[in-house]
Scaffold this motif. Structure first.
Motif, PDB file in Angstrom:
ATOM      1  N   LEU A   1       0.675  -1.141   0.025  1.00 59.27           N
ATOM      2  CA  LEU A   1       0.256   0.154   0.064  1.00 59.27           C
ATOM      3  C   LEU A   1       0.963   1.287   0.034  1.00 59.27           C
ATOM      4  CD1 LEU A   1      -2.924  -1.186   2.531  1.00 59.27           C
ATOM      5  CD2 LEU A   1      -3.010  -0.489   0.195  1.00 59.27           C
TER       6      LEU A   1
ATOM      7  N   ILE B   1       2.283   1.664  -3.358  1.00 54.65           N
ATOM      8  CA  ILE B   1       1.018   2.308  -4.390  1.00 54.65           C
ATOM      9  C   ILE B   1       0.842   3.856  -4.130  1.00 54.65           C
ATOM     10  CG2 ILE B   1      -1.564   1.923  -4.735  1.00 54.65           C
ATOM     11  CD1 ILE B   1      -1.151  -0.981  -4.275  1.00 54.65           C
ATOM     12  N   THR B   2       0.503   4.066  -3.083  1.00 56.03           N
ATOM     13  CA  THR B   2       0.564   5.599  -2.318  1.00 56.03           C
ATOM     14  C   THR B   2       1.760   6.298  -3.215  1.00 56.03           C
ATOM     15  OG1 THR B   2      -0.400   4.996  -0.592  1.00 56.03           O
ATOM     16  CG2 THR B   2       0.397   7.211  -0.742  1.00 56.03           C
TER      17      THR B   2
ATOM     18  N   CYS C   1       1.474   6.429  -6.943  1.00 56.24           N
ATOM     19  CA  CYS C   1       0.104   7.148  -7.661  1.00 56.24           C
ATOM     20  C   CYS C   1       0.376   8.723  -7.302  1.00 56.24           C
ATOM     21  CB  CYS C   1      -1.016   6.794  -6.533  1.00 56.24           C
ATOM     22  SG  CYS C   1      -1.709   5.290  -7.134  1.00 56.24           S
TER      23      CYS C   1
ATOM     24  N   GLY D   1      -6.341   7.869  -6.223  1.00 59.98           N
ATOM     25  CA  GLY D   1      -5.634   6.596  -5.943  1.00 59.98           C
ATOM     26  C   GLY D   1      -4.682   6.690  -4.506  1.00 59.98           C
TER      27      GLY D   1
ATOM     28  N   SER E   1      -5.285   4.670  -1.298  1.00 58.66           N
ATOM     29  CA  SER E   1      -4.212   3.716  -0.807  1.00 58.66           C
ATOM     30  C   SER E   1      -3.645   4.141   0.424  1.00 58.66           C
ATOM     31  CB  SER E   1      -3.049   3.456  -1.847  1.00 58.66           C
ATOM     32  OG  SER E   1      -2.634   4.628  -2.159  1.00 58.66           O
ATOM     33  N   SER E   2      -3.477   5.534   0.651  1.00 55.93           N
ATOM     34  CA  SER E   2      -2.875   6.092   1.812  1.00 55.93           C
ATOM     35  C   SER E   2      -3.799   6.003   3.034  1.00 55.93           C
ATOM     36  CB  SER E   2      -2.634   7.635   1.662  1.00 55.93           C
ATOM     37  OG  SER E   2      -2.098   7.978   2.911  1.00 55.93           O
TER      38      SER E   2
ATOM     39  N   TYR F   1      -3.740   2.045   4.187  1.00 56.94           N
ATOM     40  CA  TYR F   1      -2.381   2.074   4.508  1.00 56.94           C
ATOM     41  C   TYR F   1      -2.399   2.342   5.908  1.00 56.94           C
ATOM     42  CZ  TYR F   1       2.507   3.162   5.895  1.00 56.94           C
ATOM     43  OH  TYR F   1       3.727   3.233   6.360  1.00 56.94           O
TER      44      TYR F   1
END
Length: 175
Positions: free
Chosen positions: A20, A23-24, A27, A102, A106-107, A110
């Motif tokens: 995550l 991903i953060t 993004c 996103g 995702s954050s 997370y």
């Protein structure tokens, strides 16, 4: 020392948070490539409110008017930094907006995941595993896309990494 089954279990449990975080960051970088930094900052500033709404829905917190006043003042401050006279200030890219959204989502996941992990494990342990997992992922997937790192960049990279590690431990301890 921890045995291999325990380490494997921890890597599996903490690995989702590591993913995550990656991903953060991805993004965020994609959003910054397609939007102005102020626009990305304005969108990402909504993350604490989204986290608070998720935590309220989970029954973990009760939001008070003071929270919303503080969030409103923060968001208004960020909006005041938008230079409306700059030609690129309000140019919005669908890809950039999606990436910024996103990053917020995702954050949010997370942070909620980190709250659960730090209830079960010490912040130092969680932080250590996240850094190790992310370092392994970076070593596996990034080198084909970058050129050699200049030796002059190594000391500043080490300082930035060290500061990031300390900031992450402080963040987890605060959770």
């Amino acid at each position: 020392l921890l045995g291999a089954p325990v380490v494997g279990y921890l890597v599996g449990r903490i690995g989702s948070a590591s993913l995550l975080l990656l991903i953060t960051n991805g993004c965020s970088l994609l959003a910054l490539k397609n939007l102005s930094a102020v626009t990305v900052l304005t969108i990402v500033t909504t993350t604490p409110a989204v986290v608070a709404l998720v935590n309220q829905a989970r029954g973990a917190v009760t939001l008070t008017p003071r929270f919303w006043l503080g969030f409103g003042l923060c968001f208004a401050g960020v909006l005041m930094t938008v230079d409306a006279f700059h030609p690129d200030a309000l140019v919005l890219s669908p890809l950039g907006l999606g990436a910024a959204g996103g990053a917020v989502l995702s954050s949010t996941v997370y942070r909620v995941r980190m709250e659960a992990l730090t209830r079960d494990y010490s912040p130092k342990l969680v932080s250590t595993y996240i850094f190790l997992i992310n370092a392994a992922a970076a070593l596996l997937f990034i080198p084909p896309f970058i050129s050699a790192i200049p030796s002059e960049a190594v000391p500043i990279g080490l300082w930035i990494g060290s500061a990031g590690a300390v900031a992450n431990v402080a963040f987890l301890a605060a959770l």
